[in-house]
Design an enzyme around this catalytic site. Structure first.
Site, mmCIF file in Angstrom:
data_model
loop_
_atom_site.group_PDB
_atom_site.id
_atom_site.type_symbol
_atom_site.label_atom_id
_atom_site.label_comp_id
_atom_site.label_asym_id
_atom_site.label_seq_id
_atom_site.Cartn_x
_atom_site.Cartn_y
_atom_site.Cartn_z
ATOM 1 N N GLU A 174 0.765 -1.403 0.100
ATOM 2 C CA GLU A 174 0.068 0.106 0.083
ATOM 3 C C GLU A 174 0.695 1.096 -0.029
ATOM 4 O OE1 GLU A 174 -3.721 0.073 0.228
ATOM 5 O OE2 GLU A 174 -3.339 -1.817 -0.393
ATOM 6 N N HIS A 250 -4.427 2.162 7.319
ATOM 7 C CA HIS A 250 -3.089 2.236 7.009
ATOM 8 C C HIS A 250 -2.407 2.687 8.279
ATOM 9 C CE1 HIS A 250 -4.166 2.799 2.489
ATOM 10 N NE2 HIS A 250 -3.755 1.560 2.668
ATOM 11 N N CYS A 369 -2.601 11.714 3.637
ATOM 12 C CA CYS A 369 -2.837 10.870 2.798
ATOM 13 C C CYS A 369 -2.728 11.499 1.426
ATOM 14 C CB CYS A 369 -4.541 10.379 2.993
ATOM 15 S SG CYS A 369 -4.723 9.064 3.994
#
Length: 445
Positions: A174, A250, A369
């Site tokens: 990721e 995450h 992000c």
């Protein structure tokens, strides 16, 4: 050598919508079906970039992906004209249509993992695009991401690009959302903290029960090998399963680091003390851990506010600025923690800046992000291709571009509109000219 951290923010794409595609992302799931405002989302992102640039931080821009991904629909058997493909997908597989229209590439923390040249054996900056295989809508991104990164970081003497890891559950990657580099400053050799949710081969079987663990240890180890990092430069830590089950999909939703500072929640790591000990053993400068106990901020408050999905930025005087989403002000415990625990504590965090990124937050992405951090020397910055480092002129052009091309209302039902596809292609074609990136999109090739 003047090494600076450049934050490359992703431009929000014209198809920004709330389809609730990310299982385990509480905000994304809870806002499914709402009407989005792509224009506002893109302008909010640009405002954040501009404010950080004005404050003296190095700021870059990465373009959105081509959406809807009509090629993906055709690969899945939908045939005919673009309008026919969209109509059939909307009728037969509406969730697939939503996936190929996702603007999730705006969260460039997932775009790739980066190792600066000061840490790499060959003295180059290394990039590995994330395979994002855990969800279909993000699995569509790596090919274009790789082309974009190769276009910007094109000088082979200074930049190295690695292949995406095999898109299988064992190597689920990721990107930088599960990677933090810690060092005294950006020009010093650093230590790379890779956080994983599960082991694909072996392990003790302890894993989250409610939501999937997206990053594997094997993927993190493979990226470190690609970049030539040795044992003395790496720490691999398992994410706390309870955090994942609370919606921490995450690591950057529960911890953020920069320089020697690691700001983290008590439930960030399964083995908190072991992780800190390993970092202290490897980081040359004294590690400054800033721990937020669960008594101060619950996991639910951490996820709802995205306190830890904030940008931690280093200032010239050694202090740090924490850029938090506006939602942190809406949670009393979180705001109190920021004022009484962080700003009043014995740590370099001297300022908290609040930014409105609500359009992104409703889809589960906060300030951290939206950016990919790349530490670059002055020579490496000069070697960048394209026009991707933000200045006043570029900000003005991008703002005008958004206002020309973006809708101010987009519901999931609108994704089948063939006019939206045409509008998006026209916008992206113009954008590659503004950013001077060349033909990075499938429709241009």
């Amino acid at each position: 050598m003047s090494v600076r951290e450049v934050n490359f923010d992703g431009l929000v794409g014209p198809t920004h919508n709330y389809s609730g595609l990310a299982h385990g992302n509480v905000a994304s799931m809870s806002h499914e079906g709402l009407v989005a405002n792509p224009r506002e989302a893109a302008l909010q992102g640009l405002e954040k970039m501009k404010s950080l640039m004005d404050a003296g931080y190095a700021q870059g821009v990465l373009p959105p992906q081509q959406r809807p991904d009509l090629g993906a629909l055709r690969d899945l058997g939908f045939a005919g004209s673009d309008a026919e493909v969209l109509a059939r997908a909307a009728d037969e597989a509406p969730q697939v249509l939503r996936a190929v229209c996702s603007a999730s590439s705006m969260w460039t923390a997932n775009a790739a993992t980066v190792t600066p040249s000061v840490d790499a054996p060959d003295g180059r900056v290394h990039f590995t695009p994330a395979n994002l295989q855990s969800s279909f809508h993000r699995y569509l991104e790596p090919a274009t991401t790789g082309r974009v990164l190769a276009s910007i970081f094109a000088d082979e003497a200074r930049f190295a690009h690695h292949p995406v890891l095999p898109a299988t559950p064992a190597f689920s990657d990721e990107g930088a959302a599960n990677h933090t580099r810690l060092a005294g400053d950006h020009g010093e050799p650093g230590v790379h903290l890779y956080v994983y949710g599960r082991q694909a081969f072996g392990g003790d079987g302890i894993a989250p029960r409610r939501y999937p663990a997206r990053q594997t240890l094997e993927a993190s180890q493979a990226v470190a090998r690609q970049h030539g990092l040795g044992d003395a430069q790496t720490v691999f830590a398992q994410q706390h399963p309870e955090a994942i089950d609370a919606g921490v999909f995450h690591n950057d939703v529960i911890a953020v680091g920069n320089g020697p500072v690691l700001l983290y929640h008590e439930y960030a790591f399964r083995d908190e003390q072991g992780t800190l000990d390993a970092l202290r053993e490897r980081v040359a400068s004294p590690l400054i851990p800033v721990r937020v106990p669960v008594e101060a901020v619950s996991l639910d408050d951490a996820v709802a506010s995205y306190l830890f999905n904030s940008q931690l930025l280093t200032n010239a005087d050694g202090t740090m600025t924490l850029v938090v989403p506006g939602e942190c002000q809406e949670r009393e415990a979180v705001w109190r923690c920021l004022q009484d625990h962080l700003l009043a504590g014995h740590n370099p965090i001297a300022e908290v800046v609040v930014k409105d990124v609500k359009q992104s937050m409703r889809n589960g992405g906060g300030p951290a992000c939206l950016r990919l951090r790349v530490a670059l020397s002055e020579a490496e910055r000069a070697a960048l291709s394209g026009r991707v480092l933000l200045d006043d002129a570029l900000h003005g052009e991008l703002t005008a571009w958004v206002k020309r091309h973006y809708r101010d209302r987009l519901a999931p039902a609108d994704l089948a509109d063939p006019a939206l596809a045409s509008e998006t292609l026209a916008a992206l074609d113009e954008l590659t000219g503004i950013l001077q990136l060349g033909s990075v999109y499938p429709f241009q090739r």
